[in-house]
Motif scaffolding. Structure first.
Motif, PDB file in Angstrom:
ATOM      1  N   ALA A 394       0.831  -1.208   0.000  1.00 34.23           N
ATOM      2  CA  ALA A 394       0.000   0.000   0.000  1.00 34.23           C
ATOM      3  C   ALA A 394       0.859   1.249   0.000  1.00 34.23           C
ATOM      4  CB  ALA A 394      -0.933  -0.007   1.214  1.00 34.23           C
ATOM      5  N   TYR A 395       2.031   1.174   0.639  1.00 35.67           N
ATOM      6  CA  TYR A 395       2.956   2.313   0.610  1.00 35.67           C
ATOM      7  C   TYR A 395       3.306   2.660  -0.836  1.00 35.67           C
ATOM      8  CZ  TYR A 395       7.193   5.088   1.530  1.00 35.67           C
ATOM      9  OH  TYR A 395       8.149   6.081   1.568  1.00 35.67           O
ATOM     10  N   GLY A 396       3.620   1.645  -1.630  1.00 40.09           N
ATOM     11  CA  GLY A 396       3.981   1.884  -3.027  1.00 40.09           C
ATOM     12  C   GLY A 396       2.875   2.562  -3.798  1.00 40.09           C
ATOM     13  N   PHE A 397       1.624   2.192  -3.511  1.00 36.60           N
ATOM     14  CA  PHE A 397       0.501   2.813  -4.212  1.00 36.60           C
ATOM     15  C   PHE A 397       0.385   4.288  -3.866  1.00 36.60           C
ATOM     16  CE2 PHE A 397      -3.883   4.226  -4.495  1.00 36.60           C
ATOM     17  CZ  PHE A 397      -4.209   3.863  -5.797  1.00 36.60           C
ATOM     18  N   PHE A 398       0.307   4.607  -2.571  1.00 36.75           N
ATOM     19  CA  PHE A 398       0.081   6.003  -2.178  1.00 36.75           C
ATOM     20  C   PHE A 398       1.315   6.865  -2.430  1.00 36.75           C
ATOM     21  CE2 PHE A 398      -3.326   3.901   0.196  1.00 36.75           C
ATOM     22  CZ  PHE A 398      -4.392   4.693  -0.193  1.00 36.75           C
ATOM     23  N   SER A 399       2.490   6.272  -2.378  1.00 36.95           N
ATOM     24  CA  SER A 399       3.691   7.014  -2.748  1.00 36.95           C
ATOM     25  C   SER A 399       3.657   7.354  -4.229  1.00 36.95           C
ATOM     26  CB  SER A 399       4.932   6.188  -2.416  1.00 36.95           C
ATOM     27  OG  SER A 399       6.103   6.842  -2.866  1.00 36.95           O
ATOM     28  N   GLY A 400       3.204   6.398  -5.037  1.00 40.78           N
ATOM     29  CA  GLY A 400       3.171   6.603  -6.485  1.00 40.78           C
ATOM     30  C   GLY A 400       2.223   7.686  -6.936  1.00 40.78           C
ATOM     31  N   ILE A 401       1.154   7.931  -6.157  1.00 44.50           N
ATOM     32  CA  ILE A 401       0.215   8.998  -6.542  1.00 44.50           C
ATOM     33  C   ILE A 401       0.406  10.253  -5.693  1.00 44.50           C
ATOM     34  CG2 ILE A 401      -1.478   7.352  -7.445  1.00 44.50           C
ATOM     35  CD1 ILE A 401      -3.126   7.770  -4.891  1.00 44.50           C
ATOM     36  N   GLY A 402       1.434  10.251  -4.861  1.00 45.17           N
ATOM     37  CA  GLY A 402       1.786  11.457  -4.107  1.00 45.17           C
ATOM     38  C   GLY A 402       0.875  11.776  -2.944  1.00 45.17           C
ATOM     39  N   ASP A 403       0.251  10.750  -2.324  1.00 42.74           N
ATOM     40  CA  ASP A 403      -0.708  11.015  -1.256  1.00 42.74           C
ATOM     41  C   ASP A 403      -0.310  10.445   0.104  1.00 42.74           C
ATOM     42  OD1 ASP A 403      -2.433  12.617  -2.650  1.00 42.74           O
ATOM     43  OD2 ASP A 403      -3.624  10.955  -3.425  1.00 42.74           O
ATOM     44  N   LEU A 404       0.983  10.192   0.302  1.00 45.57           N
ATOM     45  CA  LEU A 404       1.450   9.854   1.637  1.00 45.57           C
ATOM     46  C   LEU A 404       1.377  11.085   2.537  1.00 45.57           C
ATOM     47  CD1 LEU A 404       4.663   7.741   0.894  1.00 45.57           C
ATOM     48  CD2 LEU A 404       2.406   6.878   1.546  1.00 45.57           C
ATOM     49  N   VAL A 405       1.219  10.860   3.836  1.00 49.77           N
ATOM     50  CA  VAL A 405       1.293  11.941   4.824  1.00 49.77           C
ATOM     51  C   VAL A 405       2.613  11.773   5.562  1.00 49.77           C
ATOM     52  CG1 VAL A 405       0.297  12.938   6.909  1.00 49.77           C
ATOM     53  CG2 VAL A 405      -1.203  12.074   5.091  1.00 49.77           C
ATOM     54  N   LEU A 406       3.479  12.761   5.454  1.00 45.73           N
ATOM     55  CA  LEU A 406       4.817  12.720   6.044  1.00 45.73           C
ATOM     56  C   LEU A 406       4.926  13.801   7.107  1.00 45.73           C
ATOM     57  CD1 LEU A 406       6.730  12.388   2.660  1.00 45.73           C
ATOM     58  CD2 LEU A 406       6.381  10.554   4.310  1.00 45.73           C
ATOM     59  N   THR A 407       5.053  13.391   8.365  1.00 47.33           N
ATOM     60  CA  THR A 407       5.150  14.351   9.461  1.00 47.33           C
ATOM     61  C   THR A 407       6.466  14.259  10.210  1.00 47.33           C
ATOM     62  OG1 THR A 407       4.166  12.819  11.061  1.00 47.33           O
ATOM     63  CG2 THR A 407       2.657  14.240   9.839  1.00 47.33           C
ATOM     64  N   GLY A 408       7.167  13.118  10.081  1.00 54.80           N
ATOM     65  CA  GLY A 408       8.292  12.859  10.959  1.00 54.80           C
ATOM     66  C   GLY A 408       7.787  12.429  12.319  1.00 54.80           C
ATOM     67  N   PRO A 409       8.681  12.082  13.244  1.00 57.07           N
ATOM     68  CA  PRO A 409       8.264  11.621  14.572  1.00 57.07           C
ATOM     69  C   PRO A 409       7.457  12.685  15.316  1.00 57.07           C
ATOM     70  CG  PRO A 409      10.592  11.159  14.194  1.00 57.07           C
ATOM     71  CD  PRO A 409      10.154  12.045  13.078  1.00 57.07           C
ATOM     72  N   THR A 410       6.329  12.288  15.872  1.00 50.54           N
ATOM     73  CA  THR A 410       5.520  13.212  16.675  1.00 50.54           C
ATOM     74  C   THR A 410       5.902  13.168  18.153  1.00 50.54           C
ATOM     75  OG1 THR A 410       3.813  11.558  17.129  1.00 50.54           O
ATOM     76  CG2 THR A 410       3.566  12.869  15.106  1.00 50.54           C
ATOM     77  N   ARG A 411       6.639  12.126  18.543  1.00 50.47           N
ATOM     78  CA  ARG A 411       7.085  11.909  19.933  1.00 50.47           C
ATOM     79  C   ARG A 411       5.917  11.762  20.902  1.00 50.47           C
ATOM     80  NH1 ARG A 411      10.743  15.160  17.399  1.00 50.47           N
ATOM     81  NH2 ARG A 411      12.850  14.297  17.289  1.00 50.47           N
ATOM     82  N   THR A 412       4.834  11.205  20.389  1.00 47.95           N
ATOM     83  CA  THR A 412       3.755  10.698  21.229  1.00 47.95           C
ATOM     84  C   THR A 412       3.218   9.476  20.522  1.00 47.95           C
ATOM     85  OG1 THR A 412       1.767  11.255  22.482  1.00 47.95           O
ATOM     86  CG2 THR A 412       1.887  12.063  20.207  1.00 47.95           C
ATOM     87  N   ASN A 413       2.221   8.811  21.115  1.00 57.36           N
ATOM     88  CA  ASN A 413       1.731   7.585  20.494  1.00 57.36           C
ATOM     89  C   ASN A 413       0.455   7.132  21.189  1.00 57.36           C
ATOM     90  OD1 ASN A 413       1.459   5.236  19.043  1.00 57.36           O
ATOM     91  ND2 ASN A 413       3.152   4.167  20.010  1.00 57.36           N
ATOM     92  N   VAL A 414      -0.697   7.458  20.591  1.00 59.04           N
ATOM     93  CA  VAL A 414      -1.975   6.976  21.112  1.00 59.04           C
ATOM     94  C   VAL A 414      -2.708   6.181  20.037  1.00 59.04           C
ATOM     95  CG1 VAL A 414      -2.291   8.672  22.949  1.00 59.04           C
ATOM     96  CG2 VAL A 414      -3.012   9.246  20.623  1.00 59.04           C
ATOM     97  N   ASN A 415      -1.935   5.445  19.275  1.00 65.60           N
ATOM     98  CA  ASN A 415      -2.450   4.504  18.295  1.00 65.60           C
ATOM     99  C   ASN A 415      -2.909   5.184  17.006  1.00 65.60           C
ATOM    100  OD1 ASN A 415      -3.050   1.776  17.534  1.00 65.60           O
ATOM    101  ND2 ASN A 415      -3.433   1.380  19.684  1.00 65.60           N
TER     102      ASN A 415
END
Length: 423
Positions: A394-415
């Motif tokens: 799925a990464y390959g698909f959304f990367s190929g159409i330019g629709d990944l969300v890239l934020t970098g580490p948020t340094r929290t984690n609530v799932n």
């Protein structure tokens, strides 16, 4: 505001509601008569450590060590931050966990232990028990992550291969223990958050062996022998509910998925968009969960059930992916690609799925955004969605159409965070 930005901003609002710098300070205790030691592990460990340093009583003694994922560190003054491997443990995490355990064992009755625990801590506190060894722990962890088991079952195995998880950290401490937890698990039970280093463990060696059998996990010999010895009573069990060691231990959950989802609902409400939180503990195979959501969307769009558009369906939790292919992807992008195929280009339906830690699985993206025309856009650049989903790419698909969300580490984690927006 364009739809993509609206969805991404809703995700950022959810993440902000779980920012340790905001939510941790009210939970800090007064300094004890003796020493205060801060230890911790998880993707939020560095930001939690910074929050403690900034708000600790001026002049009070403070020292500590926390371990977080590579590239998740932050500069600190009194609490040392170590970076280590995640989701597969490594030698850096093993060394950090060993040092943490030794420091905890040095505390006395007048001292205080503050444990900063968040998702990811199971791998980062990688201190193998007995003769298991770090290489065997790495191999077993990798198999567990690929088999599709829910995190609670994975952690039942991890606890019984560890010298520090499953309540063993608290058991090693003679001081009062306050564990502050950022929950990344459904149900928010302390025993499941980072495999509960300071919490009672209701599972057994027998449960751990059952997980390996249930999912066909081919664990190394040293792992199986250790678990079998434990099941025969030759290795001490993890501390159980009701054990006296927990009389001096408090596990306090300070951030949850529900808080993040409510912040997202408020975000949409302020923009005139009705919403419904479907739950903060949605589990199951990501591609199958997506089909259930697709059916719900069709019910709303065809018959007007629940509410009239614009309407947002919000949910959290942790789906699983049984890896059968060789592609790249995490549970969020897998959910979205399956949803795209199920909706078959239904107009006026957009979606976002992102992990609140900024990392979908083990990739460099938080997740992705889905549009009604996503499948069609993929075909135009030679991406066949169904084949890519079957190969877990799925990464390959959304990367190929330019629709990944890239934020970098948020340094929290609530799932995970998911929204389907019907416009």
């Amino acid at each position: 505001m364009e739809v993509r930005q609206l969805l991404v901003d809703s995700y950022l609002a959810a993440v902000a509601a779980a920012d340790p710098l905001k939510i941790l300070p009210p939970h800090l205790p007064s300094p004890p008569a003796g020493r205060t030691l801060v230890v911790g592990a998880g993707k939020a460990a560095a930001s939690m450590a910074v929050a403690v340093e900034r708000h600790w009583s001026p002049g009070a003694v403070l020292e500590g060590i926390v371990v977080t994922r590579y590239r998740h560190g932050l500069p600190t003054k009194r609490i040392r931050v170590i970076e280590a491997g995640h989701p597969v443990p490594d030698e850096a995490g093993e060394a950090a966990a060993g040092e943490i355990l030794r420091k905890v064992e040095s505390l006395g009755p007048d001292d205080l232990l503050i444990a900063l625990i968040s998702g990811g801590g199971s791998a980062l506190l990688s201190l193998p028990a007995g003769t298991v060894g770090i290489e065997a722990l790495k191999a077993t962890t990798l198999e567990l992550l690929r088999c599709g088991a829910p995190i609670q079952e994975i952690n039942a195995v991890r606890k019984h291969l560890s010298a520090i998880l499953g309540g063993r950290l608290a058991a090693a401490c003679k001081a009062r223990v306050l564990a502050l937890l950022v929950s990344d698990v459904t149900g928010d039970e302390p025993t499941h958050i980072a495999s509960g280093p300071c919490a009672p463990d209701p599972t057994t060696f027998g449960d751990a062996l059952a997980v390996l059998r249930r999912y066909g996990v081919d664990a190394p010999r040293s792992v199986r022998e250790h678990l079998e010895r434990g099941a025969r009573g030759e290795v001490p069990e993890t501390p159980k509910p009701g054990d006296r060691i927990f009389l001096r231990t408090e596990n306090r959950v300070v951030a949850t998925a529900q808080q993040a989802l409510r912040a997202a609902a408020d975000f949409f409400h302020q923009r005139g968009i009705s919403s419904l939180i479907l739950g903060d503990s949605v589990t199951g195979e990501a591609s199958e969960v997506a089909k259930v959501y697709g059916a719900l969307v069709r019910q709303i769009t065809r018959y007007g059930d629940l509410a009239k558009p614009p309407f947002a369906l919000i949910s959290g939790g942790e789906c699983t992916v049984t890896v059968r292919g060789t592609g790249r992807g995490g549970r969020c992008t897998e959910f979205l690609l399956s949803l795209a195929l199920d909706l078959a280009g239904a107009p006026n339906v957009h979606a976002i799925a992102c992990d609140t830690d900024g990392i979908d699985g083990s990739e460099d993206n938080a997740g992705a955004v889905l549009f009604p025309e996503s499948i069609e856009r993929g075909l135009k650049v030679g991406l066949e969605a169904r084949a890519l989903l079957a190969g877990n790419d799925a990464y390959g698909f959304f990367s190929g159409i330019g629709d990944l969300v890239l934020t970098g580490p948020t340094r929290t984690n609530v799932n995970d965070y998911r929204v389907i927006l019907i416009t």
